[in-house]
Motif scaffolding. Structure first.
Motif, PDB file in Angstrom:
ATOM      1  N   LEU A   1       0.822  -1.209   0.000  1.00 25.90           N
ATOM      2  CA  LEU A   1       0.000   0.000   0.000  1.00 25.90           C
ATOM      3  C   LEU A   1       0.856   1.260   0.000  1.00 25.90           C
ATOM      4  O   LEU A   1       0.439   2.306  -0.531  1.00 25.90           O
ATOM      5  CB  LEU A   1      -0.941  -0.004   1.205  1.00 25.90           C
ATOM      6  CG  LEU A   1      -2.045  -1.075   1.187  1.00 25.90           C
ATOM      7  CD1 LEU A   1      -2.864  -1.017   2.460  1.00 25.90           C
ATOM      8  CD2 LEU A   1      -2.942  -0.906  -0.030  1.00 25.90           C
TER       9      LEU A   1
ATOM     10  N   LEU B   1       1.893   1.742  -3.616  1.00 24.56           N
ATOM     11  CA  LEU B   1       0.785   1.796  -4.562  1.00 24.56           C
ATOM     12  C   LEU B   1       0.649   3.156  -5.244  1.00 24.56           C
ATOM     13  O   LEU B   1       0.355   3.195  -6.453  1.00 24.56           O
ATOM     14  CB  LEU B   1      -0.520   1.418  -3.850  1.00 24.56           C
ATOM     15  CG  LEU B   1      -1.772   1.339  -4.727  1.00 24.56           C
ATOM     16  CD1 LEU B   1      -1.623   0.231  -5.771  1.00 24.56           C
ATOM     17  CD2 LEU B   1      -3.015   1.086  -3.873  1.00 24.56           C
ATOM     18  N   PRO B   2       0.831   4.297  -4.546  1.00 25.17           N
ATOM     19  CA  PRO B   2       0.719   5.588  -5.253  1.00 25.17           C
ATOM     20  C   PRO B   2       1.719   5.755  -6.394  1.00 25.17           C
ATOM     21  O   PRO B   2       1.505   6.598  -7.276  1.00 25.17           O
ATOM     22  CB  PRO B   2       0.981   6.610  -4.138  1.00 25.17           C
ATOM     23  CG  PRO B   2       0.578   5.910  -2.891  1.00 25.17           C
ATOM     24  CD  PRO B   2       0.981   4.485  -3.102  1.00 25.17           C
ATOM     25  N   GLY B   3       2.795   4.990  -6.406  1.00 26.42           N
ATOM     26  CA  GLY B   3       3.769   5.096  -7.490  1.00 26.42           C
ATOM     27  C   GLY B   3       3.331   4.419  -8.767  1.00 26.42           C
ATOM     28  O   GLY B   3       3.989   4.574  -9.805  1.00 26.42           O
TER      29      GLY B   3
ATOM     30  N   ARG C   1       0.941   4.262 -11.853  1.00 31.55           N
ATOM     31  CA  ARG C   1       0.114   5.242 -12.548  1.00 31.55           C
ATOM     32  C   ARG C   1      -1.020   4.582 -13.310  1.00 31.55           C
ATOM     33  O   ARG C   1      -0.956   3.405 -13.661  1.00 31.55           O
ATOM     34  CB  ARG C   1       0.975   6.056 -13.523  1.00 31.55           C
ATOM     35  CG  ARG C   1       2.089   6.843 -12.850  1.00 31.55           C
ATOM     36  CD  ARG C   1       2.882   7.631 -13.871  1.00 31.55           C
ATOM     37  NE  ARG C   1       3.946   8.402 -13.250  1.00 31.55           N
ATOM     38  CZ  ARG C   1       4.794   9.186 -13.925  1.00 31.55           C
ATOM     39  NH1 ARG C   1       4.697   9.266 -15.244  1.00 31.55           N
ATOM     40  NH2 ARG C   1       5.718   9.856 -13.274  1.00 31.55           N
TER      41      ARG C   1
ATOM     42  N   ARG D   1      -3.343   0.793 -11.457  1.00 31.54           N
ATOM     43  CA  ARG D   1      -3.163   0.843  -9.996  1.00 31.54           C
ATOM     44  C   ARG D   1      -4.228   0.004  -9.302  1.00 31.54           C
ATOM     45  O   ARG D   1      -3.922  -0.746  -8.379  1.00 31.54           O
ATOM     46  CB  ARG D   1      -3.238   2.287  -9.526  1.00 31.54           C
ATOM     47  CG  ARG D   1      -3.221   2.462  -8.010  1.00 31.54           C
ATOM     48  CD  ARG D   1      -3.440   3.904  -7.632  1.00 31.54           C
ATOM     49  NE  ARG D   1      -2.471   4.788  -8.277  1.00 31.54           N
ATOM     50  CZ  ARG D   1      -2.545   6.113  -8.237  1.00 31.54           C
ATOM     51  NH1 ARG D   1      -3.556   6.695  -7.605  1.00 31.54           N
ATOM     52  NH2 ARG D   1      -1.635   6.847  -8.834  1.00 31.54           N
ATOM     53  N   TRP D   2      -5.489   0.097  -9.732  1.00 32.74           N
ATOM     54  CA  TRP D   2      -6.567  -0.647  -9.086  1.00 32.74           C
ATOM     55  C   TRP D   2      -6.472  -2.127  -9.409  1.00 32.74           C
ATOM     56  O   TRP D   2      -6.809  -2.971  -8.576  1.00 32.74           O
ATOM     57  CB  TRP D   2      -7.916  -0.079  -9.521  1.00 32.74           C
ATOM     58  CG  TRP D   2      -8.002   1.383  -9.282  1.00 32.74           C
ATOM     59  CD1 TRP D   2      -8.039   2.387 -10.215  1.00 32.74           C
ATOM     60  CD2 TRP D   2      -8.024   2.033  -8.005  1.00 32.74           C
ATOM     61  NE1 TRP D   2      -8.090   3.614  -9.608  1.00 32.74           N
ATOM     62  CE2 TRP D   2      -8.090   3.435  -8.245  1.00 32.74           C
ATOM     63  CE3 TRP D   2      -8.013   1.584  -6.682  1.00 32.74           C
ATOM     64  CZ2 TRP D   2      -8.124   4.366  -7.215  1.00 32.74           C
ATOM     65  CZ3 TRP D   2      -8.038   2.505  -5.652  1.00 32.74           C
ATOM     66  CH2 TRP D   2      -8.100   3.876  -5.928  1.00 32.74           C
TER      67      TRP D   2
END
Length: 294
Positions: A39, A42-44, A46, A50-51
């Protein structure tokens, strides 16, 4: 002289029942750390992928955690009853208590909790484990429990699973737990292999290994369910009868094994979609390009 909360350091302390199983707690913490680590990164990732990676990784971690946790769980077959029963041998004193029986792959847990907990000037809160896996001496653990003077309900239920008991369920439960444990470890190995294959451009084979993972998880359930054909002795604690039924670990393993049966079609369809989308785009881009490699 006392320490904090009035604890007397040079006198016997009140006994406390064991809580969560230590191996089970370690398994949960390890997989929670892995999930938290994913988690964080995860923001890395794009775009809409991501989902996809979120669902894929968390679902895979859940499957792995369930396989390992079910091995150490004592919730494969459970039963409980609230009754009024004798407390100690050679005593007419009786207590109101809640008695629980938890059968796992490696042994049996027996709990005894007073209602209320404080009765007869004692804290009635027991959680005793008796192991029957290979290399452990169940009869020796039962003899040690007799020497310790455990309460009658605990000794009564533990005696039903001894090798010399007329019930004769020791060998069946021990062998069923052994084979179920072995198949769960095989399922865990295939789960690791499926994660490696799904990380490569061969999702179809990753789906097939997940299918094998689910098959071995189901084999473990069937191995443990084979003991249901063995008639269990009547278990009477006080004036009440204790009956057992399949517990949470049994049903979760069964659901996980069945759910993984749908994975290969999903993986195959994903592979087909990936191919049908990618190659037309590549052909179109090559047709508009003058590079020799197209």
């Amino acid at each position: 002289m006392t320490l904090w909360n009035g604890v007397l350091p040079f006198y016997p302390q009140p006994r406390h029942a064991a809580g969560l199983s230590v191996p089970l707690l370690i398994v949960i913490l390890v997989f929670l750390v892995l999930a938290a680590s994913f988690l964080l990164i995860l923001p890395g990732i794009r775009g809409h992928s991501r989902w996809f990676w979120l669902v894929r990784v968390l679902l895979s971690l859940f499957i792995g955690a369930e396989i390992v946790a079910a091995h150490f769980s004592a919730e494969w077959s459970v039963g409980s009853v609230s009754t009024k029963t004798s407390y100690k041998a050679f005593s007419v004193e009786r207590v109101r208590a809640h008695v629980g029986l938890h059968v796992g792959l490696e042994g049996v847990n027996i709990t005894l909790t007073g209602n209320p907990v404080q009765q007869l000037n004692e804290t009635i809160d027991y959680n005793e484990q008796f192991i029957w896996r290979f290399g452990q001496n169940y009869a020796g653990a039962y003899a040690e429990a007799l020497e310790r003077g455990l309460p009658n309900p605990v000794l009564y239920l533990a005696e039903k699973f001894t090798p010399s008991s007329p019930c004769g369920v020791y060998r069946q439960y021990r062998l069923a737990g052994h084979y179920a444990s072995a198949t769960l470890w095989v399922a865990f190995c295939f789960w690791l292999l499926s994660n490696m294959l799904l990380s490569m451009p061969v999702p179809h084979y990753g789906g097939l290994t997940l299918l094998i993972t689910g098959a071995f998880a189901l084999f473990s359930v069937f191995a443990f369910a084979s003991i249901s054909s063995v008639p269990l002795c009547q278990l009477r604690v006080g004036s009440s009868e204790l009956t057992t039924h399949y517990g949470a670990a049994f049903w979760i393993t069964l659901a996980t094994g069945e759910d993984q049966g749908n994975t290969p079609p999903v993986a195959g369809s994903r592979d087909a979609i990936y191919t049908s989308v990618r190659f037309p785009v590549c052909i179109a881009s090559c047709a508009s390009s003058s590079e020799p490699r197209c």
